[in-house]
Design an enzyme around this catalytic site. Structure first.
Site, PDB file in Angstrom:
ATOM      1  CG  PHE A  38      -1.494   1.220   1.687  1.00  0.00           C
ATOM      2  CD1 PHE A  38      -2.154   2.079   0.806  1.00  0.00           C
ATOM      3  CD2 PHE A  38      -1.362   1.599   3.021  1.00  0.00           C
ATOM      4  CE1 PHE A  38      -2.663   3.298   1.247  1.00  0.00           C
ATOM      5  CE2 PHE A  38      -1.870   2.799   3.464  1.00  0.00           C
ATOM      6  CZ  PHE A  38      -2.507   3.668   2.580  1.00  0.00           C
ATOM      7  CB  VAL A  39       3.088   2.878   2.528  1.00  0.00           C
ATOM      8  CG1 VAL A  39       4.047   4.061   2.552  1.00  0.00           C
ATOM      9  CG2 VAL A  39       2.019   3.032   3.607  1.00  0.00           C
ATOM     10  CG  ASN A  59       7.354 -11.623   0.735  1.00  0.00           C
ATOM     11  OD1 ASN A  59       6.563 -10.669   0.733  1.00  0.00           O
ATOM     12  ND2 ASN A  59       7.529 -12.395   1.796  1.00  0.00           N
ATOM     13  CB  THR A  62       0.412  -7.792   2.716  1.00  0.00           C
ATOM     14  OG1 THR A  62       1.647  -7.091   2.863  1.00  0.00           O
ATOM     15  CG2 THR A  62       0.201  -8.699   3.900  1.00  0.00           C
ATOM     16  CE1 TYR A  89      26.540  -9.152  -0.903  1.00  0.00           C
ATOM     17  CE2 TYR A  89      24.787 -10.773  -0.751  1.00  0.00           C
ATOM     18  CZ  TYR A  89      25.924 -10.178  -0.231  1.00  0.00           C
ATOM     19  OH  TYR A  89      26.429 -10.610   0.965  1.00  0.00           O
ATOM     20  CE  LYS A 116      12.741 -17.499  10.888  1.00  0.00           C
ATOM     21  NZ  LYS A 116      12.405 -18.714  10.121  1.00  0.00           N
ATOM     22  CB  ALA A 139       8.878   1.805   7.037  1.00  0.00           C
ATOM     23  CE1 TYR A 170       4.446  -3.851  11.642  1.00  0.00           C
ATOM     24  CE2 TYR A 170       3.506  -2.535  13.422  1.00  0.00           C
ATOM     25  CZ  TYR A 170       3.931  -2.649  12.109  1.00  0.00           C
ATOM     26  OH  TYR A 170       3.842  -1.565  11.269  1.00  0.00           O
ATOM     27  CG  HIS A 206      -5.192  -6.787   0.203  1.00  0.00           C
ATOM     28  ND1 HIS A 206      -6.303  -7.595   0.238  1.00  0.00           N
ATOM     29  CD2 HIS A 206      -4.298  -7.389  -0.622  1.00  0.00           C
ATOM     30  CE1 HIS A 206      -6.076  -8.647  -0.534  1.00  0.00           C
ATOM     31  NE2 HIS A 206      -4.867  -8.547  -1.070  1.00  0.00           N
TER      32      HIS A 206
HETATM   33  P1  NAD Z   1       1.467  -3.508   3.239  1.00  0.00           P
HETATM   34  O1  NAD Z   1       1.185  -4.809   3.908  1.00  0.00           O
HETATM   35  O2  NAD Z   1       0.484  -3.005   2.235  1.00  0.00           O
HETATM   36  O3  NAD Z   1       2.892  -3.533   2.524  1.00  0.00           O
HETATM   37  C1  NAD Z   1       3.978  -4.256   2.996  1.00  0.00           C
HETATM   38  C2  NAD Z   1       4.743  -4.811   1.799  1.00  0.00           C
HETATM   39  O4  NAD Z   1       5.881  -5.561   2.267  1.00  0.00           O
HETATM   40  C3  NAD Z   1       3.901  -5.779   0.966  1.00  0.00           C
HETATM   41  O5  NAD Z   1       4.056  -5.479  -0.392  1.00  0.00           O
HETATM   42  C4  NAD Z   1       4.474  -7.143   1.315  1.00  0.00           C
HETATM   43  O6  NAD Z   1       4.277  -8.095   0.300  1.00  0.00           O
HETATM   44  C5  NAD Z   1       5.934  -6.800   1.577  1.00  0.00           C
HETATM   45  N1  NAD Z   1       6.619  -7.777   2.424  1.00  0.00           N
HETATM   46  C6  NAD Z   1       6.218  -8.285   3.617  1.00  0.00           C
HETATM   47  N2  NAD Z   1       7.133  -9.152   4.073  1.00  0.00           N
HETATM   48  C7  NAD Z   1       8.143  -9.192   3.158  1.00  0.00           C
HETATM   49  C8  NAD Z   1       9.359  -9.925   3.057  1.00  0.00           C
HETATM   50  N3  NAD Z   1       9.737 -10.804   3.987  1.00  0.00           N
HETATM   51  N4  NAD Z   1      10.140  -9.716   1.968  1.00  0.00           N
HETATM   52  C9  NAD Z   1       9.766  -8.853   0.987  1.00  0.00           C
HETATM   53  N5  NAD Z   1       8.627  -8.145   1.037  1.00  0.00           N
HETATM   54  C10 NAD Z   1       7.819  -8.326   2.110  1.00  0.00           C
HETATM   55  O7  NAD Z   1       1.674  -2.455   4.407  1.00  0.00           O
HETATM   56  P2  NAD Z   1       1.863  -0.873   4.358  1.00  0.00           P
HETATM   57  O8  NAD Z   1       0.732  -0.279   5.089  1.00  0.00           O
HETATM   58  O9  NAD Z   1       2.155  -0.440   2.992  1.00  0.00           O
HETATM   59  O10 NAD Z   1       3.164  -0.695   5.260  1.00  0.00           O
HETATM   60  C11 NAD Z   1       4.443  -0.438   4.705  1.00  0.00           C
HETATM   61  C12 NAD Z   1       5.462  -0.217   5.815  1.00  0.00           C
HETATM   62  O11 NAD Z   1       5.076   0.917   6.612  1.00  0.00           O
HETATM   63  C13 NAD Z   1       5.607  -1.395   6.765  1.00  0.00           C
HETATM   64  O12 NAD Z   1       6.965  -1.532   7.121  1.00  0.00           O
HETATM   65  C14 NAD Z   1       4.801  -0.967   7.974  1.00  0.00           C
HETATM   66  O13 NAD Z   1       5.276  -1.568   9.142  1.00  0.00           O
HETATM   67  C15 NAD Z   1       5.011   0.542   7.973  1.00  0.00           C
HETATM   68  N6  NAD Z   1       3.898   1.229   8.653  1.00  0.00           N
HETATM   69  C16 NAD Z   1       2.689   1.364   8.028  1.00  0.00           C
HETATM   70  C17 NAD Z   1       1.649   1.993   8.707  1.00  0.00           C
HETATM   71  C18 NAD Z   1       0.301   2.171   8.075  1.00  0.00           C
HETATM   72  O14 NAD Z   1      -0.617   2.633   8.749  1.00  0.00           O
HETATM   73  N7  NAD Z   1       0.115   1.856   6.821  1.00  0.00           N
HETATM   74  C19 NAD Z   1       1.843   2.470  10.014  1.00  0.00           C
HETATM   75  C20 NAD Z   1       3.084   2.289  10.605  1.00  0.00           C
HETATM   76  C21 NAD Z   1       4.114   1.683   9.912  1.00  0.00           C
HETATM   77  N1  UDP Z   2      24.012  -8.188   2.866  1.00  0.00           N
HETATM   78  C1  UDP Z   2      23.162  -8.108   1.784  1.00  0.00           C
HETATM   79  N2  UDP Z   2      23.561  -7.395   0.713  1.00  0.00           N
HETATM   80  C2  UDP Z   2      24.759  -6.760   0.644  1.00  0.00           C
HETATM   81  C3  UDP Z   2      25.617  -6.829   1.766  1.00  0.00           C
HETATM   82  C4  UDP Z   2      25.200  -7.551   2.867  1.00  0.00           C
HETATM   83  O1  UDP Z   2      22.064  -8.651   1.784  1.00  0.00           O
HETATM   84  O2  UDP Z   2      25.039  -6.135  -0.368  1.00  0.00           O
HETATM   85  C5  UDP Z   2      23.557  -8.929   4.040  1.00  0.00           C
HETATM   86  C6  UDP Z   2      24.394 -10.137   4.320  1.00  0.00           C
HETATM   87  O3  UDP Z   2      23.525 -11.257   4.331  1.00  0.00           O
HETATM   88  C7  UDP Z   2      24.903  -9.926   5.706  1.00  0.00           C
HETATM   89  C8  UDP Z   2      24.053  -8.817   6.276  1.00  0.00           C
HETATM   90  O4  UDP Z   2      23.634  -8.075   5.140  1.00  0.00           O
HETATM   91  O5  UDP Z   2      24.723 -11.070   6.501  1.00  0.00           O
HETATM   92  C9  UDP Z   2      24.781  -7.903   7.213  1.00  0.00           C
HETATM   93  O6  UDP Z   2      25.920  -7.389   6.586  1.00  0.00           O
HETATM   94  P1  UDP Z   2      27.225  -7.059   7.428  1.00  0.00           P
HETATM   95  O7  UDP Z   2      28.261  -6.576   6.469  1.00  0.00           O
HETATM   96  O8  UDP Z   2      26.870  -6.161   8.537  1.00  0.00           O
HETATM   97  O9  UDP Z   2      27.562  -8.428   8.105  1.00  0.00           O
HETATM   98  P2  UDP Z   2      28.498  -9.639   7.717  1.00  0.00           P
HETATM   99  O10 UDP Z   2      28.454  -9.817   6.230  1.00  0.00           O
HETATM  100  O11 UDP Z   2      29.823  -9.235   8.208  1.00  0.00           O
HETATM  101  O12 UDP Z   2      27.862 -10.770   8.449  1.00  0.00           O
END
Ligand code: NAD
Ligand code: UDP
Ligand code: UDP
Length: 343
Positions: A38-39, A59, A62, A89, A116, A139, A170, A206
Site C-alpha cells: 500500500f504505502v 515477496n 500482502t 546484492y 524475521k 519504516a 511487530y 487491500h
Molecule cells: P502492506 O502490507 O500493504 O505492505 C507491505 C509490503 O511488504 C507488501 O508489499 C508485502 O508483500 C511486503 N513484504 C512483507 N514481508 C516481506 C518480506 N519478507 N520480503 C519482501 N517483502 C515483504 O503495508 P503498508 O501499510 O504499505 O506498510 C508499509 C510499511 O510501513 C511497513 O513496514 C509498515 O510496518 C510501515 N507502517 C505502516 C503503517 C500504516 O498505517 N500503513 C503504520 C506504521 C508503519
Molecule cells: N548483505 C546483503 N547485501 C549486501 C551486503 C550484505 O544482503 O550487499 C547482508 C548479508 O547477508 C549480511 C548482512 O547483510 O549477513 C549484514 O551485513 P554485514 O556486512 O553487517 O555483516 P556480515 O556480512 O559481516 O555478516
C-alpha cells in the site's frame, strides 16, 4: 519470420505517466523494499515521476503486482520477487525499507516470519547500505510506543510495550529494527533515517487488509454491521497516504538522523470514526461492539513538532478529503469483484 515481424509491429506502446527527465547527476537508483504494498506503491509512483530509477523488492505476502503494474516495462523501473529475509546484492544510492506486514491480522498470522522480516530483513538492508554506502530509511511505527503512558507521543518517549503479547512480533520487531539502525550508524557509519509512521490510509489498501479504515468503509458500502472492537473509546489519528509519502521523501533528503514521527495529529475515538464513515458513505449499516482485542493501544496521537521543525512537514489532506477518495476507491474495487464473480 513474418509472424515475428507482425508481433513486433503490433506491440502497442504503453502509455506511461509523464516522468521528469533527470540527468545522471541528479538521478538516483533507489531500492524500495515492500514497494508492491500500500504505502510502498505510492512512494514508488512519486520516485518514478521525479525521474529516478526504482527497484522494488517484494515477496507479495500482502503486496500485489497490480499496485505497480502501470510501471511495468518502463526503463527506469524494475520489480524483483524477493524475500528480504534473504540477502540481496544490488548497487543503489538510497533504500526505503518498507517490507513488513503492517496490519495486525497479517502480522499475527505468522509472528515468527514477522520477526524475521523486521530483524534479519533489516540487517540485510543495513548490510547492503554499508557495502555500497547508500542512505537507508527504515519504516518504523507508532507501535514502538506500545499502549502509551505519554500523550501525545513524542520521539523522546521510550514506549510501553508488552514483549510477549500478540502484537510483540511487530512492535518488538520494529524496536529491534530501530536498535539495529542506530547500531549500524554508530559502529559502521551507515547513513540511517528512521520514520515512526502513525496510522495511514488511502487507495490501494487491500480489501482484506483488516485495519479499521478498510474494514469500516467496506462494511458501510455493503450495509454490513460496522464492527467496533471493544467500547470504541480507544483513539487513533489517521493520515492520508500522500502526506506520508511527502514526509518520507523529505526525511530521506534531510540531514536529520534521529527518529521522526510522521502522522496526522487530528485524533478521534474509534466510535466517532465509525460514525464519520457511516455518514460519508450513507447506507443502513448498524454500528455494533465486538470483544476488545488484546493489548489494543488505548490512545494514539503523534506530536509532530520535530517533523515540522526539521523537515518543514505537516499533513495537508483533511480526514474527510482522504476518506472520500478512499471510499470511491473501495467502491470501484467492490464493483470489480462483483463483476469478476459474474454478478
Ligand atoms: P502492506 O502490507 O500493504 O505492505 C507491505 C509490503 O511488504 C507488501 O508489499 C508485502 O508483500 C511486503 N513484504 C512483507 N514481508 C516481506 C518480506 N519478507 N520480503 C519482501 N517483502 C515483504 O503495508 P503498508 O501499510 O504499505 O506498510 C508499509 C510499511 O510501513 C511497513 O513496514 C509498515 O510496518 C510501515 N507502517 C505502516 C503503517 C500504516 O498505517 N500503513 C503504520 C506504521 C508503519
Ligand atoms: N548483505 C546483503 N547485501 C549486501 C551486503 C550484505 O544482503 O550487499 C547482508 C548479508 O547477508 C549480511 C548482512 O547483510 O549477513 C549484514 O551485513 P554485514 O556486512 O553487517 O555483516 P556480515 O556480512 O559481516 O555478516
Ligand atoms: N478496530 C475496530 N474494528 C475493526 C478494526 C479495528 O474497532 O474492524 C479498532 C482496533 O481495535 C484499534 C483501532 O481500530 O483500536 C485501529 O486498528 P487497526 O488495526 O486499524 O490499527 P492499529 O492502530 O491497532 O495497528
Amino acid at each position: 519470420l513474418r509472424n515475428i515481424e507482425a508481433k513486433v509491429n503490433n506491440r502497442i506502446p504503453k502509455n506511461f505517466p509523464t516522468v521528469k527527465f533527470l540527468n545522471y547527476k541528479n538521478r538516483k537508483r533507489i531500492l524500495v523494499t515492500g514497494g508492491a504494498g500500500f504505502v510502498g506503491s505510492h512512494l514508488v509512483d512519486r520516485l518514478m515521476l521525479e525521474g529516478h530509477e526504482v527497484i522494488v523488492a517484494d515477496n507479495f505476502f500482502t503486496g500485489r503486482k497490480r499496485n505497480v503494474e502501470h510501471w511495468d516495462g518502463h526503463e527506469n523501473f524494475e520489480l524483483v520477487h524477493h524475500d528480504i529475509v534473504r540477502p540481496l546484492y544490488l548497487e543503489v544510492d538510497e533504500i526505503y525499507h518498507l517490507a513488513s506486514p503492517a496490519s495486525p491480522p497479517h502480522y499475527m498470522l505468522n509472528p515468527v516470519k514477522t520477526l524475521k522480516t523486521n530483524t534479519i530483513g533489516t540487517i540485510n538492508m543495513l548490510g547492503l547500505a554499508k557495502r555500497v554506502g547508500a542512505r537507508v530509511l527504515i519504516a518504523s511505527t507508532s507501535e514502538v510506543y506500545g499502549d502509551p503512558m505519554e500523550h501525545p507521543q513524542s520521539e523522546t518517549y521510550w514506549g510501553h510495550v508488552n514483549p510477549i503479547g500478540p502484537r510483540a512480533c511487530y512492535d518488538e520487531g520494529k524496536r529491534v529494527a530501530e536498535t539495529l539502525s542506530y547500531s549500524y550508524m554508530r559502529q559502521e557509519g551507515v547513513d540511517v533515517r528512521v520514520a515512526r509512521i502513525f496510522n495511514t490510509f488511502g487507495p490501494r489498501m487491500h480489501m482484506n487488509d483488516g485495519r479499521v479504515v478498510s474494514n469500516f468503509i467496506l462494511q458501510a458500502l455493503q450495509n454490513d454491521s460496522i464492527t467496533i472492537y471493544g467500547n470504541g473509546k480507544q483513539t487513533r489519528s489517521f493520515q492520508y497516504v500522500s502526506d506520508l509519502v511527502d514526509g518520507l521523501v523529505a526525511l530521506m533528503s534531510s540531514n536529520y538522523t534521529q527518529p521522526i514521527n510522521l502522522g496526522n495529529p487530528v485524533e478521534h475515538t474509534i466510535e466517532e470514526f465509525a460514525i464519520i464513515i457511516k455518514n460519508l458513505v450513507g447506507g443502513t449499516s448498524k454500528i455494533i461492539e465486538l470483544a476488545a482485542v488484546e493489548d489494543d493501544p488505548q490512545r494514539r496521537r503523534p506530536n509532530i513538532s520535530r517533523a515540522k521543525r526539521f523537515l518543514n512537514w505537516e499533513p495537508k489532506v483533511s480526514l474527510t478529503e482522504g476518506l472520500t477518495k478512499t471510499i470511491s476507491y473501495f467502491e470501484k474495487e467492490l464493483k470489480k469483484t462483483k463483476h469478476s464473480q459474474g454478478d
